[in-house]
Motif scaffolding. Structure first.
Motif, PDB file in Angstrom:
ATOM      1  N   TRP A   6      44.794  13.293  35.941  1.00  0.00           N
ATOM      2  CA  TRP A   6      44.454  12.531  37.146  1.00  0.00           C
ATOM      3  C   TRP A   6      43.038  12.887  37.599  1.00  0.00           C
ATOM      4  O   TRP A   6      42.791  13.278  38.741  1.00  0.00           O
ATOM      5  N   ALA A   7      42.095  12.721  36.675  1.00  0.00           N
ATOM      6  CA  ALA A   7      40.719  13.182  36.889  1.00  0.00           C
ATOM      7  C   ALA A   7      40.034  12.509  38.065  1.00  0.00           C
ATOM      8  O   ALA A   7      39.110  13.075  38.659  1.00  0.00           O
ATOM      9  N   SER A   8      40.457  11.297  38.433  1.00  0.00           N
ATOM     10  CA  SER A   8      39.801  10.577  39.525  1.00  0.00           C
ATOM     11  C   SER A   8      40.271  11.033  40.901  1.00  0.00           C
ATOM     12  O   SER A   8      39.758  10.556  41.918  1.00  0.00           O
ATOM     13  N   THR A   9      41.252  11.948  40.957  1.00  0.00           N
ATOM     14  CA  THR A   9      41.696  12.508  42.233  1.00  0.00           C
ATOM     15  C   THR A   9      40.759  13.644  42.623  1.00  0.00           C
ATOM     16  O   THR A   9      40.550  14.578  41.849  1.00  0.00           O
ATOM     17  N   VAL A  10      40.183  13.575  43.830  1.00  0.00           N
ATOM     18  CA  VAL A  10      39.152  14.529  44.244  1.00  0.00           C
ATOM     19  C   VAL A  10      39.579  15.281  45.499  1.00  0.00           C
ATOM     20  O   VAL A  10      40.467  14.854  46.243  1.00  0.00           O
ATOM     21  N   GLU A  11      38.916  16.422  45.734  1.00  0.00           N
ATOM     22  CA  GLU A  11      39.162  17.248  46.913  1.00  0.00           C
ATOM     23  C   GLU A  11      37.982  17.102  47.866  1.00  0.00           C
ATOM     24  O   GLU A  11      36.833  17.069  47.446  1.00  0.00           O
ATOM     25  N   LEU A  12      38.296  17.020  49.174  1.00  0.00           N
ATOM     26  CA  LEU A  12      37.272  16.733  50.171  1.00  0.00           C
ATOM     27  C   LEU A  12      37.008  17.935  51.078  1.00  0.00           C
ATOM     28  O   LEU A  12      37.374  17.953  52.247  1.00  0.00           O
ATOM     29  N   GLY A  13      36.398  18.957  50.532  1.00  0.00           N
ATOM     30  CA  GLY A  13      35.864  20.028  51.360  1.00  0.00           C
ATOM     31  C   GLY A  13      36.853  20.865  52.125  1.00  0.00           C
ATOM     32  O   GLY A  13      36.578  21.298  53.246  1.00  0.00           O
ATOM     33  N   GLY A  14      38.039  21.111  51.566  1.00  0.00           N
ATOM     34  CA  GLY A  14      38.955  22.059  52.170  1.00  0.00           C
ATOM     35  C   GLY A  14      39.988  21.495  53.110  1.00  0.00           C
ATOM     36  O   GLY A  14      40.679  22.261  53.789  1.00  0.00           O
TER      37      GLY A  14
END
Length: 368
Positions: A6-14
């Motif tokens: 699921w490489a397109s799932t990202v984390e937004l700064g905590g």
């Protein structure tokens, strides 16, 4: 979670999760806010595989949990061309959203087996609809705090996947949650970013496939690839999509080329323009998109930047799985030139500021 799953799932700064839906666009939830300076790719927030900078982030006016429009979007300063993207569920494809259908939820939130910051997935089912929201999960299979803004994915009959949900809110973790649906906000997302986020449809859901309606992932959750290799082993279909109609057939005769302006550096070239806000900002051309060359030949690009700046020029070609840089011009000059002899295929130009800001002109000529 395998590497590149699921490489397109990202984390937004905590604090929240999001989804890359276009090389320059991340969609997430309005209640997460807009104060993000970094976006992280990878399996762990503390050791990201890739870090990118948003040009800006915006929340939908009045968007909030319970409204069905818990929408927010970031436009990235530099396109991410080496991460496979799962397209947004659109048009007739939304008929797959039925009670009992299997879906996959992904996020970096809290879980029974560990704290925030690790990408996790769970497969569960759709419960039903409440207004413009969709209810998903329960019986211990759910999202939790920190998964807000993250994606819900569904597999279609042709074996390819789509992203449709934005994690919004719920009760106790494990009891199920409510999700806003991306296709409900697509007109706003495209208006804000000035980009086409739906390669197979118009914003109203009408089937209108373009050249990018092609080669979608059939196994995005079990890639087990490497980030340095571009996460490209997700079993792309190798076919043009035809989920809601006939596949892309290619255009007819191209429109006539406008005569070049008197200051154009090439004969028969097309002029584009834009403004970069500072170091790291970039624009993709032609006009945020790409073009198809049906024959081999010279691809010419001429960049004319404002005085006192250092803008650079790059040419990318799609290799059937991802975008690969094939030529670059990175001198300290205000102006840059690329002449690249390439084979038939899909190409895109990138204008990027190394230093400085201002308006520029870009001229492009492709093989006849």
């Amino acid at each position: 979670m395998p590497a590149c799953g699921w490489a397109s799932t990202v984390e937004l700064g905590g604090s929240c999760t999001g989804t890359l839906v276009h090389p320059q666009v991340v969609i997430y939830a309005a209640h997460c806010g807009a104060s993000y300076s970094k976006i992280y790719f990878g399996e762990k927030y503390t050791t990201p595989a890739k870090t990118v900078t948003p040009q800006w982030c915006k929340v939908y006016p009045g968007g909030q949990p319970g409204s069905g429009n818990d929408f927010a979007v970031c436009k990235l300063s530099t396109p991410v061309n080496d991460v496979p993207i799962v397209p947004i569920l659109m048009g007739c494809e939304t008929s797959n959203l039925q009670a009992g259908k299997s879906v996959t939820l992904v996020g970096f939130g809290n879980a029974d087996n560990g704290p925030y910051g690790v990408k996790r997935q769970v497969t569960t089912t759709i419960n039903g609809f409440q207004g413009d929201e969709i209810s998903i999960g329960g019986n211990g299979k759910d999202t939790c705090q920190g998964d807000s803004g993250g994606p819900a994915f569904i597999k279609l009959a042709d074996g390819t996947w789509r992203v449709f949900g934005i994690t919004s809110y719920g009760g106790a973790c494990g009891s199920g949650g409510m999700y806003s649906m991306m296709h409900k906000g697509i007109s706003w997302f495209e208006q804000q970013t000035a980009l086409d986020l739906t390669p197979c449809h118009n914003a109203d859901g009408t089937w209108n496939p373009g050249a990018g309606c092609y080669n979608f992932q059939t196994n995005p959750g079990s890639v087990n690839d490497t980030w340095t290799g571009g996460c490209n082993a997700g079993a792309p279909s190798g076919a043009y999509s035809q989920t809601c109609g006939a596949p892309y057939q290619g255009g007819g005769d191209p429109p006539p080329v406008d005569p070049p302006p008197s200051d154009a550096p090439c004969t028969g070239c097309t002029e584009y323009g834009g403004t970069l806000s500072g170091a790291g900002d970039s624009d993709q051309h032609p006009n945020g998109s790409y073009y198809q060359s049906t024959t081999s030949g010279a691809h010419e690009g001429y960049l004319v930047g404002p005085a006192g700046t250092d803008f650079d020029l790059y040419l990318y070609k799609h290799n059937g799985t991802s975008w690969v840089m094939v030529a670059k011009a990175e001198t300290a000059s205000t102006n840059e030139t690329i002449k690249y002899n390439g084979t038939a295929g899909y190409y895109a130009w990138l204008v990027q500021s190394y230093s400085g800001s201002g308006a520029y002109k870009f001229y492009n000529k492709k093989p006849n």
